[in-house]
Design an enzyme around this catalytic site. Structure first.
Site, PDB file in Angstrom:
ATOM      1  CB  THR A  14       5.845   4.667  -3.459  1.00  0.00           C
ATOM      2  OG1 THR A  14       4.465   4.725  -2.694  1.00  0.00           O
ATOM      3  CG2 THR A  14       6.626   6.126  -3.549  1.00  0.00           C
ATOM      4  CB  VAL A  70      -2.701   4.098   3.271  1.00  0.00           C
ATOM      5  CG1 VAL A  70      -2.911   4.024   4.580  1.00  0.00           C
ATOM      6  CG2 VAL A  70      -1.125   3.841   3.141  1.00  0.00           C
ATOM      7  CB  ALA A  83      -0.656  -0.087   1.203  1.00  0.00           C
ATOM      8  CB  CYS A  84       1.966   3.894  -1.667  1.00  0.00           C
ATOM      9  SG  CYS A  84       1.126   4.268  -3.345  1.00  0.00           S
ATOM     10  N   GLY A  85       0.000   5.938  -0.905  1.00  0.00           N
ATOM     11  CA  GLY A  85      -1.258   6.848  -0.773  1.00  0.00           C
ATOM     12  C   GLY A  85      -2.021   6.808  -1.675  1.00  0.00           C
TER      13      GLY A  85
END
Lengths: 452, 92
Positions: free
Chosen positions: B14, B40, B7-9
């Protein structure tokens, strides 16, 4: 020349893949890897065009009907950064923006003008967007490149200035965040924080953020936000239920599918990003450097999450109230936290202050985004994403960096330029002075007592 | 088969880099796992079905599933240690 023109005429879904292939070969990534990377970028574009089509073809008319019925603005759909970034990559500036931004970084590192070693190639799209908009506004490709240079140099400096917040508040050792909407908006938060410090009583105010995520977590999920907005807008547009419900599901689908297709563009950029990082790592390593990374790093912080949840409805409210606003916030709502992420650190996680500065930031963002609709729509047409209607984005269409540069070179909105430019330049100078005095982040400081 | 959530934003930048690196790592070590990306903000509802979460954002919430901070996949610093953590978690 004829060959180049032929390729340019094939459009960005073909051109950028070719550029990526050639760049990959030049950077010795091998033919197989480079070819795959190029195709992946093309796949990303095709996917993005499909999803943006789903968004603008369905939400667009509904938003217009709603706007007409209630005499609201809100008829131009915000496609968000997932929609805006592919358009920036697809522009002619996009084909050479990565080497330009990396070279600016290297030059500044060699001249000791920054400590940020930016290894985050994806977010060069922000700088590319500025360059592409300047290119469209002025008609000059070279001024567009100058736009990329100025934007990148400026955000590397922002990375330096806010490194104390990134490292001390968010605990990201050795890291700076030199781009993204959270960083450009941060100077406003610095000024607002200092003003609030000087107001008796107010300076002690704070809200408790602990329970927000627990209580509203599901509501903050992008798929739920999308479906809910589809439902509400379909209803306000006067649609029958048989049209409202499909619209809700479609908008939920946009929120889920958007990152799923945009990520292919990133996949295609990975070999280039790896090579660029290799070059930077080899030359600039050690304690005196910060690694420049994506603002996504801040979005997991629970106080940022809590503030983000509040800013989803708050941003829509601002859009409804803002006089003359034409933009319906949508695509950026899923990651609205980007805008206020650094502010959370600047305010020492004081939620009351984040609400104040975040509201200010969103007002400025929406104001600017309204003035860039024309250029943004042209950018979308050039990318082949739309062929009718208008688009906008909060990130990066609402950024003061892009706006001020474009207006200085091609003045169209003099009074907003003076107001926004004045406020922003003042905030940036104020931020710089605070950084110079070593007061960017005082770990001892407490801002008020938490109250229910 | 084990499932890894990365997970990322925004589930675009990323996490794509990190997921790519993790897929490579698992292939090298002959571990079969389903590596999926998400935001996220989607972790809470997706965590139930996962065996391991790797985030590039620094999350400070408990999801009832092991969480590894995968910033090394982006910065390159300390990547061996993070790789080991991922392998240890999936082998156990």
């Amino acid at each position: 020349m004829a060959v180049i023109e032929y390729i340019l005429d094939l459009g960005p879904t073909v051109m950028l893949p070719l550029v990526i292939l050639v760049l990959g070969l030049l950077l010795r990534q091998g033919i197989g890897k480079s070819l795959r990377a190029g195709i992946m970028v093309g796949v990303g574009f095709v996917g993005v065009n499909l999803v943006i089509g789903l968004l603008t073809d369905n939400l667009g008319p509904a938003a217009q009907d709603m706007a007409e019925r209630f005499d609201l603005g809100l008829s131009v759909v915000d496609i968000g950064w997932p929609g805006a970034s592919p358009m920036a990559w697809a522009s002619s500036i996009g084909t050479i923006a990565i080497p330009v931004a990396v070279l600016v970084n290297i030059a500044m590192l060699v001249l000791k003008m920054t400590r940020v070693v930016n290894v985050d190639i994806w977010n060069i799209w922000h700088m590319t967007f500025t360059g592409a908009i300047v290119h469209i506004a002025t008609g000059s490709f070279w001024l567009g490149i100058v736009g990329v240079i100025i934007h990148s140099a400026f955000v590397y400096k922002l990375g330096d200035w806010f490194a104390p917040v990134t490292q001390k508040h968010f605990g990201l050792e050795g890291i700076a965040i030199p781009h993204g909407s959270g960083t450009w908006s941060a100077p406003f938060a610095v000024v607002i924080d200092s003003i609030l410090d000087r107001i008796p009583k107010i300076k002690k105010l704070n809200f408790n953020s602990e329970k927000i995520e627990e209580r509203f977590g599901v509501v903050g999920e992008p798929v739920v936000i999308g479906a809910f907005l589809g439902l509400v807008i379909g209803f306000l547009a006067g649609y029958p239920l048989s049209d409202i419900l499909p619209l809700a599901i479609q908008m939920g689908a946009v929120m889920v599918l958007m990152p799923t297709v945009v990520k292919f563009i990133m996949e295609g950029l990975v070999p280039i990003a790896d090579a660029a990082r290799g070059i930077l790592d080899k030359r600039f390593q050690g304690k005196e450097y910060y690694i420049g990374l994506d603002p996504a790093l801040l979005l997991g912080n629970s106080q940022v999450v809590a503030a983000s949840l509040i800013f989803v409805p708050l941003t829509i409210l601002i859009a409804v109230i803002f006089p003359g606003n034409e933009i319906l916030p949508f695509g950026d709502l899923a990651t609205i936290g980007f805008f206020i992420s650094m502010a959370v650190g600047i305010h020492h996680a004081n939620l009351f202050r984040t609400l104040i500065s975040g509201t200010f930031i969103m007002v400025i963002t929406i104001w600017i985004a309204n003035m860039t609709i024309g250029f943004h729509t042209k950018l979308a047409e050039n990318a082949g994403t739309i062929d009718g209607g208008q688009v906008a984005s909060l990130d990066q269409g609402g950024s003061p960096i892009t706006f001020i540069l474009t207006e200085l070179l091609q003045p169209q909105n003099i009074i907003p330029l003076i107001i926004i430019g004045g406020l922003y330049v003042f905030s940036v100078i104020f931020t710089y002075l605070k950084f110079k005095r070593g007061k960017m982040y005082d770990e001892e400081k407490t801002t008020g007592v938490e109250s229910e | 088969m084990k499932k890894v959530l990365v997970a990322c934003g925004g589930a675009v930048a990323t996490s794509t880099v990190a997921a790519g690196k993790i897929k490579g790592l698992l292939k090298e070590n002959n571990i079969e796992a389903d590596v999926q990306q998400c935001r996220v903000s989607e972790l809470a509802s997706k965590a139930d079905s996962a065996d391991l979460i790797v985030t590039t954002a620094k999350v400070d919430r408990d999801y009832g599933v092991p969480v590894i901070h995968g910033i090394a996949y982006i910065s390159g610093v300390g990547i061996d240690k993070t790789n080991q953590e991922v392998l240890d978690n999936l082998r156990s």
